[in-house]
Design a protein around this motif. Structure first.
Motif, PDB file in Angstrom:
ATOM      1  N   UNK A 162       0.853  -1.180   0.000  1.00  0.00           N
ATOM      2  CA  UNK A 162       0.000   0.000   0.000  1.00  0.00           C
ATOM      3  C   UNK A 162       0.889   1.230   0.000  1.00  0.00           C
ATOM      4  N   UNK A 163       0.455   2.242  -0.709  1.00  0.00           N
ATOM      5  CA  UNK A 163       1.322   3.407  -0.782  1.00  0.00           C
ATOM      6  C   UNK A 163       0.596   4.663  -1.190  1.00  0.00           C
ATOM      7  N   UNK A 164       1.408   5.687  -1.430  1.00  0.00           N
ATOM      8  CA  UNK A 164       0.916   7.006  -1.819  1.00  0.00           C
ATOM      9  C   UNK A 164       1.640   7.479  -3.074  1.00  0.00           C
ATOM     10  N   UNK A 165       0.873   8.105  -3.925  1.00  0.00           N
ATOM     11  CA  UNK A 165       1.388   8.816  -5.076  1.00  0.00           C
ATOM     12  C   UNK A 165       0.858  10.246  -5.000  1.00  0.00           C
ATOM     13  N   UNK A 166       1.436  11.134  -5.766  1.00  0.00           N
ATOM     14  CA  UNK A 166       0.939  12.504  -5.792  1.00  0.00           C
ATOM     15  C   UNK A 166       1.035  13.075  -7.196  1.00  0.00           C
ATOM     16  N   UNK A 167       0.191  14.064  -7.444  1.00  0.00           N
ATOM     17  CA  UNK A 167       0.195  14.724  -8.733  1.00  0.00           C
ATOM     18  C   UNK A 167       0.064  16.218  -8.523  1.00  0.00           C
ATOM     19  N   UNK A 168       1.104  16.933  -8.900  1.00  0.00           N
ATOM     20  CA  UNK A 168       1.102  18.390  -8.822  1.00  0.00           C
ATOM     21  C   UNK A 168       0.517  18.957 -10.121  1.00  0.00           C
ATOM     22  N   UNK A 169       0.022  20.182 -10.075  1.00  0.00           N
ATOM     23  CA  UNK A 169      -0.558  20.789 -11.284  1.00  0.00           C
ATOM     24  C   UNK A 169       0.432  20.812 -12.437  1.00  0.00           C
ATOM     25  N   UNK A 170      -0.001  20.313 -13.589  1.00  0.00           N
ATOM     26  CA  UNK A 170       0.837  20.321 -14.776  1.00  0.00           C
ATOM     27  C   UNK A 170       1.915  19.268 -14.811  1.00  0.00           C
ATOM     28  N   UNK A 171       1.911  18.376 -13.816  1.00  0.00           N
ATOM     29  CA  UNK A 171       2.943  17.332 -13.758  1.00  0.00           C
ATOM     30  C   UNK A 171       2.308  15.958 -13.762  1.00  0.00           C
ATOM     31  N   UNK A 198      -8.328  11.268  -4.454  1.00  0.00           N
ATOM     32  CA  UNK A 198      -7.234  12.098  -3.987  1.00  0.00           C
ATOM     33  C   UNK A 198      -7.635  13.013  -2.849  1.00  0.00           C
ATOM     34  N   UNK A 199      -6.615  13.487  -2.133  1.00  0.00           N
ATOM     35  CA  UNK A 199      -6.818  14.499  -1.117  1.00  0.00           C
ATOM     36  C   UNK A 199      -5.799  15.609  -1.369  1.00  0.00           C
ATOM     37  N   UNK A 200      -6.260  16.836  -1.357  1.00  0.00           N
ATOM     38  CA  UNK A 200      -5.424  17.968  -1.730  1.00  0.00           C
ATOM     39  C   UNK A 200      -4.534  18.393  -0.561  1.00  0.00           C
ATOM     40  N   UNK A 219       6.855  22.757  -2.746  1.00  0.00           N
ATOM     41  CA  UNK A 219       6.893  21.779  -3.843  1.00  0.00           C
ATOM     42  C   UNK A 219       6.210  20.463  -3.502  1.00  0.00           C
ATOM     43  N   UNK A 220       5.786  20.302  -2.253  1.00  0.00           N
ATOM     44  CA  UNK A 220       4.994  19.126  -1.882  1.00  0.00           C
ATOM     45  C   UNK A 220       3.513  19.324  -2.220  1.00  0.00           C
ATOM     46  N   UNK A 221       3.144  20.512  -2.649  1.00  0.00           N
ATOM     47  CA  UNK A 221       1.761  20.783  -3.008  1.00  0.00           C
ATOM     48  C   UNK A 221       1.326  19.879  -4.154  1.00  0.00           C
ATOM     49  N   UNK A 222       0.246  19.143  -3.930  1.00  0.00           N
ATOM     50  CA  UNK A 222      -0.226  18.170  -4.916  1.00  0.00           C
ATOM     51  C   UNK A 222      -1.505  17.533  -4.407  1.00  0.00           C
ATOM     52  N   UNK A 223      -2.147  16.804  -5.290  1.00  0.00           N
ATOM     53  CA  UNK A 223      -3.208  15.897  -4.867  1.00  0.00           C
ATOM     54  C   UNK A 223      -2.543  14.563  -4.549  1.00  0.00           C
ATOM     55  N   UNK A 224      -2.789  14.069  -3.365  1.00  0.00           N
ATOM     56  CA  UNK A 224      -2.180  12.826  -2.904  1.00  0.00           C
ATOM     57  C   UNK A 224      -3.201  11.696  -3.022  1.00  0.00           C
ATOM     58  N   UNK A 225      -2.759  10.592  -3.611  1.00  0.00           N
ATOM     59  CA  UNK A 225      -3.611   9.431  -3.836  1.00  0.00           C
ATOM     60  C   UNK A 225      -3.039   8.226  -3.104  1.00  0.00           C
ATOM     61  N   UNK A 226      -3.890   7.513  -2.388  1.00  0.00           N
ATOM     62  CA  UNK A 226      -3.443   6.238  -1.857  1.00  0.00           C
ATOM     63  C   UNK A 226      -3.746   5.153  -2.878  1.00  0.00           C
ATOM     64  N   UNK A 227      -2.988   4.080  -2.781  1.00  0.00           N
ATOM     65  CA  UNK A 227      -3.087   3.013  -3.768  1.00  0.00           C
ATOM     66  C   UNK A 227      -2.704   1.691  -3.135  1.00  0.00           C
TER      67      UNK A 227
END
Length: 121
Positions: free
Chosen positions: A33-42, A114-116, A88-96
């Motif tokens: 189980x883990x976390x991923x993240x997606x920042x705007x435009x990335x 996701x959670x912002x 730079x940690x700003x992102x939507x964080x997704x668990x998976x």
């Protein structure tokens, strides 16, 4: 497996947040189980994972030493403690969740919503 993420919010640089990911429908005992993240435009990127069986953890270099992933077997929940947050940690964080430690990083079998997380400078 259904994954429900929570705990995001707005925090100043240097602050802390703890994200939670509660699983339902199936025990996580055979998954990574883990976390991923997606920042705007990335693109979405891997952050951290934990083997439910062995408890071994892995982190992206960008968060190593600042973030800690953990699990609560009884609650079927995984946590991401985030300290010393940076803008730079700003992102939507997704668990998976993935059936093995390779898939959890590259192509998880299950995603939560996701959670912002927003870190202000």
């Amino acid at each position: 497996v259904q994954l429900q993420a929570s705990g995001g919010g707005l925090v100043q640089a240097g602050g802390s947040l703890r994200l939670s990911c509660a699983a339902s429908g199936r025990t996580l005992s055979s998954y990574a189980v883990g976390w991923h993240r997606q920042a705007p435009g990335k693109e979405r990127e891997f952050v951290a994972d934990i083997s439910w069986t062995y408890g071994t953890t892995r982190y992206a270099d960008s968060v190593k030493g600042r973030f800690t992933i953990s699990r609560d077997n009884a609650k079927n929940t995984v946590y991401l403690q985030m300290n010393s947050l940076k803008p730079e940690d700003t992102a939507v964080y997704y668990c998976a969740a993935g059936v093995n430690t390779i898939l959890i990083r590259t192509n998880p079998n299950y995603w939560g919503q996701g959670t912002q997380v927003t870190v202000s400078s």
